[in-house]
Design an enzyme around this catalytic site. Structure first.
Site, PDB file in Angstrom:
ATOM      1  N   LYS A  38      -2.784  -1.054   6.596  1.00  0.00           N
ATOM      2  CA  LYS A  38      -3.742  -2.118   6.295  1.00  0.00           C
ATOM      3  C   LYS A  38      -4.227  -2.723   7.604  1.00  0.00           C
ATOM      4  O   LYS A  38      -3.555  -2.640   8.627  1.00  0.00           O
ATOM      5  CB  LYS A  38      -3.081  -3.216   5.439  1.00  0.00           C
ATOM      6  CG  LYS A  38      -4.068  -4.026   4.618  1.00  0.00           C
ATOM      7  CD  LYS A  38      -4.591  -3.267   3.411  1.00  0.00           C
ATOM      8  CE  LYS A  38      -5.576  -4.089   2.605  1.00  0.00           C
ATOM      9  NZ  LYS A  38      -6.020  -3.400   1.390  1.00  0.00           N
ATOM     10  N   GLN A  93       0.815  -1.216   0.000  1.00  0.00           N
ATOM     11  CA  GLN A  93       0.000   0.000   0.000  1.00  0.00           C
ATOM     12  C   GLN A  93       0.850   1.268   0.000  1.00  0.00           C
ATOM     13  O   GLN A  93       0.446   2.295  -0.536  1.00  0.00           O
ATOM     14  CB  GLN A  93      -0.927  -0.001   1.218  1.00  0.00           C
ATOM     15  CG  GLN A  93      -2.171   0.848   1.073  1.00  0.00           C
ATOM     16  CD  GLN A  93      -3.270   0.182   0.257  1.00  0.00           C
ATOM     17  OE1 GLN A  93      -3.522  -1.004   0.423  1.00  0.00           O
ATOM     18  NE2 GLN A  93      -3.914   0.929  -0.605  1.00  0.00           N
ATOM     19  N   ASP A 149     -12.241  -3.885   1.904  1.00  0.00           N
ATOM     20  CA  ASP A 149     -11.350  -4.829   1.226  1.00  0.00           C
ATOM     21  C   ASP A 149     -12.159  -6.122   1.110  1.00  0.00           C
ATOM     22  O   ASP A 149     -13.394  -6.103   1.249  1.00  0.00           O
ATOM     23  CB  ASP A 149     -10.054  -5.025   2.023  1.00  0.00           C
ATOM     24  CG  ASP A 149      -8.960  -5.734   1.220  1.00  0.00           C
ATOM     25  OD1 ASP A 149      -8.341  -5.076   0.363  1.00  0.00           O
ATOM     26  OD2 ASP A 149      -8.727  -6.939   1.435  1.00  0.00           O
TER      27      ASP A 149
END
Length: 444
Positions: free
Chosen positions: A126, A111, A166
């Protein structure tokens, strides 16, 4: 021993039980080797590679909740705040039984570079849990989400860390989490993205990752003398990314003939019926067997097999390490032109290498699926300004961001004599921006 090799050895020794994280680190560090070698003295002195491969902080916590039978259930929650050199931590929350710290670290590390590539001021993070929302009632999902957010709320904020959806975390889950955050803190702020349109969400956010994947694929094809129109595409997955990649690809004149879920896959030579796929997956939350039952032209197959179908463009949109070396060989044998990743690290390192060595145009997930987090950042902007942009405004900005990403990774690869290597280009372009910010901010 070179600086890259020294750090790789340290990371491997320290994180031996986290293969996904090690895979991500190896892929990035190997491809940025020319940049590091050119600046080795400075980067070594500043411990740049040690700092960028070690999270700023990571949280692991118990999530206790009560199911519909009155039984207390216990899951584990995670949040890894990896690097905020260029902006607040930004990254999704994955709810899936496979989640453990190594998965979250791999995703958070990826990320950093993905968010850098968007050109927007967002850092890398995350989170998630080993909770499985499949088969749970709405009340059970709410109970889990409220418990999860009760702990997570201590570590996030609109200018600190902004989670999103997600795998397993859609509009329902984000809504429950946002409500609990508001309840605990008393703050109505853009602390989560992927929210509903009635309470601060952005138009085009649902479509963004899939649409963005097709926008960068279209630019890749155009710059190599091809068009999307008339091309046959195979797609894996049947979640948010896959559905909207299929939709946009077919709007541009391509024919998408496959999709898949955790139990099997569909081959539909007439082209995937997006409306039916949405009904099965988004409304009924059912298996693809129901798609096949309702669509005479479709064939359902158990297990894996998407990559054996002859195609021009392959779009892995399911999960990590789903496209293996044998799959890459089958794609090459069938004359594939391009592979662009809609999921995070869906292609194994040996499969990626094989595709590149055989002349396949390959764009990694950190570039190709950056449309989702880019539009999340646009949602953050709208929340900060107390504004709501039209679908067309957001979609136009998304298209331009994806086109810019392609040209930035192309130019970065060329600068280091790696023309056509978009894995190296993506890692180099993302890395350079973050490192400049890290050095400017001193040792922190």
């Amino acid at each position: 021993m070179s600086y890259v090799d020294e750090v790789l050895a340290k990371v491997q020794a320290k994180n031996a039980s986290e293969p996904e994280f090690l895979q991500a680190v190896e892929e990035v560090l190997e491809s940025i080797r020319p940049v590091v070698d050119a600046n080795e003295e400075l980067y070594r002195k500043e411990a740049i590679l040690e700092r960028i491969t070690e999270p700023d902080r990571q949280f692991k916590f118990r999530v206790s909740w009560v199911d519909d039978q009155g039984q207390v259930q216990v899951n584990t929650g995670y949040r890894v705040q990896f690097n905020n050199a260029i902006g607040p931590y930004k990254g999704g929350l994955r709810l899936h039984p496979s989640v453990y710290l190594g998965i979250i670290k791999f995703l958070g590390f990826e990320q950093i570079f993905k968010n850098s590539l968007t050109g927007l001021p967002i850092g890398g993070g995350k989170g998630g849990s080993d909770f499985d929302p499949k088969g749970k009632s709405d009340r059970e999902v709410m109970a889990f989400c409220q418990s999860f957010m009760t702990e997570l709320s201590k570590y996030i904020g609109a200018d600190m860390d902004v989670p999103a959806g997600d795998i397993g975390t859609g509009a329902r889950e984000i809504g429950y989490m946002f409500g609990q955050y508001k309840r605990i803190t008393g703050l109505y702020e853009g602390v989560l993205t992927g929210k509903g349109l009635t309470y601060g969400g952005s138009l085009a956010r649902t479509e963004a990752t899939g649409y963005g994947l097709i926008y960068i694929t279209e630019e890749l094809m155009k710059c190599h003398g091809h068009e999307m129109a008339g091309k046959t595409c195979v797609v894996s997955g049947s979640g948010n990314v896959a559905i909207y990649a299929i939709q946009k690809a077919q709007q541009l004149g391509a024919k998408v003939v496959t999709c898949s879920d955790s139990t099997g896959w569909i081959y539909d030579p007439e082209g995937i019926d997006v409306a039916l796929l949405k009904e099965v997956k988004e409304v009924k939350r059912a298996r693809l067997t129901e798609y096949a039952a309702a669509r005479p032209s479709a064939e359902y197959h158990e297990g894996r097999g998407v990559w054996a179908v002859k195609c021009d463009i392959a779009l892995p949109c399911a999960t990590q390490n789903e496209l293996l070396l044998d799959d890459a060989k089958a794609l090459v044998e069938n004359g594939v032109t391009a592979v662009c990743e809609g999921a995070n690290m869906p292609t194994t390192l040996d499969a990626t290498k094989y595709l590149q060595e055989n002349g396949v145009l390959f764009i990694p997930g950190k570039a190709a699926n950056a449309g989702g987090v880019a539009t999340s950042a646009l949602e953050m902007s709208q929340n900060s300004e107390r504004l709501s942009w039209t679908f067309e405004e957001v979609d136009s900005k998304l298209n331009q961001i994806m086109v810019n990403i392609y040209h930035n990774i192309d130019e970065a690869a060329k600068r280091y004599d790696k023309e056509g290597d978009y894995v190296a280009g993506a890692n180099i372009a993302g890395f350079e921006k973050v490192v400049d910010a890290m050095i400017a901010q001193g040792v922190c």
